[in-house]
Design a protein around this motif. Sequence first.
Motif, PDB file in Angstrom:
ATOM      1  N   VAL A 216     -14.020  -4.530   4.404  1.00 12.61           N
ATOM      2  CA  VAL A 216     -13.541  -3.375   5.166  1.00 12.61           C
ATOM      3  C   VAL A 216     -13.673  -3.699   6.654  1.00 12.61           C
ATOM      4  O   VAL A 216     -14.262  -4.717   7.036  1.00 12.61           O
ATOM      5  CB  VAL A 216     -14.335  -2.095   4.830  1.00 12.61           C
TER       6      VAL A 216
ATOM      7  N   HIS B  99     -14.460   3.331   7.335  1.00 15.26           N
ATOM      8  CA  HIS B  99     -13.559   4.376   6.851  1.00 15.26           C
ATOM      9  C   HIS B  99     -12.800   3.917   5.617  1.00 15.26           C
ATOM     10  O   HIS B  99     -12.594   2.717   5.410  1.00 15.26           O
ATOM     11  CB  HIS B  99     -12.594   4.795   7.959  1.00 15.26           C
ATOM     12  N   THR B 100     -12.361   4.883   4.816  1.00 20.43           N
ATOM     13  CA  THR B 100     -11.654   4.560   3.590  1.00 20.43           C
ATOM     14  C   THR B 100     -10.876   5.780   3.112  1.00 20.43           C
ATOM     15  O   THR B 100     -10.737   6.770   3.822  1.00 20.43           O
ATOM     16  CB  THR B 100     -12.646   4.071   2.505  1.00 20.43           C
ATOM     17  N   ASP B 101     -10.388   5.711   1.885  1.00 23.63           N
ATOM     18  CA  ASP B 101      -9.645   6.787   1.247  1.00 23.63           C
ATOM     19  C   ASP B 101     -10.580   7.514   0.278  1.00 23.63           C
ATOM     20  O   ASP B 101     -11.352   6.876  -0.445  1.00 23.63           O
ATOM     21  CB  ASP B 101      -8.448   6.191   0.485  1.00 23.63           C
TER      22      ASP B 101
ATOM     23  N   SER C  49     -10.675   6.279  -3.290  1.00 20.23           N
ATOM     24  CA  SER C  49     -11.017   4.881  -3.546  1.00 20.23           C
ATOM     25  C   SER C  49     -12.248   4.752  -4.434  1.00 20.23           C
ATOM     26  O   SER C  49     -13.045   5.684  -4.581  1.00 20.23           O
ATOM     27  CB  SER C  49     -11.269   4.156  -2.219  1.00 20.23           C
TER      28      SER C  49
ATOM     29  N   LYS D 173     -14.827   2.842  -3.806  1.00 24.31           N
ATOM     30  CA  LYS D 173     -16.047   2.875  -3.002  1.00 24.31           C
ATOM     31  C   LYS D 173     -16.458   4.295  -2.651  1.00 24.31           C
ATOM     32  O   LYS D 173     -17.658   4.599  -2.579  1.00 24.31           O
ATOM     33  CB  LYS D 173     -15.908   2.030  -1.740  1.00 24.31           C
TER      34      LYS D 173
ATOM     35  N   TRP E 229      -8.199  10.644   4.308  1.00 27.99           N
ATOM     36  CA  TRP E 229      -8.919   9.754   5.233  1.00 27.99           C
ATOM     37  C   TRP E 229     -10.355  10.259   5.402  1.00 27.99           C
ATOM     38  O   TRP E 229     -10.593  11.432   5.677  1.00 27.99           O
ATOM     39  CB  TRP E 229      -8.193   9.753   6.569  1.00 27.99           C
TER      40      TRP E 229
END
Length: 201
Positions: free
Chosen positions: A53, A66-68, A71, A73, A161
């Motif tokens: 990431v 940051h991620t979705d 996801s 994770k 987000w």
Amino acid sequence: MSETDLAVDATGTAPADPLVLAASWLPTPASGVTPTMTLSTIGLDGYPSARTVLLSRFDGQRVHFHTDTRSRKAAELSAVPRATVTVLLPESARQLVVTGDVTPVTDEEARVAFAARTRYLQVLAWLNDHELAAEPPERRRERWAAFERDRVDAIEPPATWVGYALTPVRMLFWQGDVDGPSNRLAYHRTDDGWALERWPG
């Protein structure tokens, strides 16, 4: 490169606070530099789970990424909010490993991070889901182009987000040395602050 490169002064004395050392190693938020790092979590099946990431920023106390929300994770962090990040800095022959507790950041912090992303990464945050991943390459590119045509102005973050911040409980600084042995400084948080051990490289 010598052991003094690992410390903050010329005597070879390591700082008592590893956050000070981390701040000297990692790019500042104002630099616009976002190195990649390996984020390791505890998988829902009990096995370790790792992926690459971007390091969004280090605020002097916590490591942000940051991620979705959809996801893997995000699901793993919801179940067990602990993680390790490994930042490799090859240009200076350094590696920083940070382990700690993870909490979501505020919506405003997440919006600021999204605005700092490149246009490509902003579009990716909107489109890169399981549905698109199942499409053939040509169809994926068509949908990407269509999104770009429809969104010519600034892009707002999608509802999926999300940002996280990792508060360290352990920090490991590795420094390579072409003229001698590599060296590691291993810190762990205690009730009184931080304890330090020197480990072989």
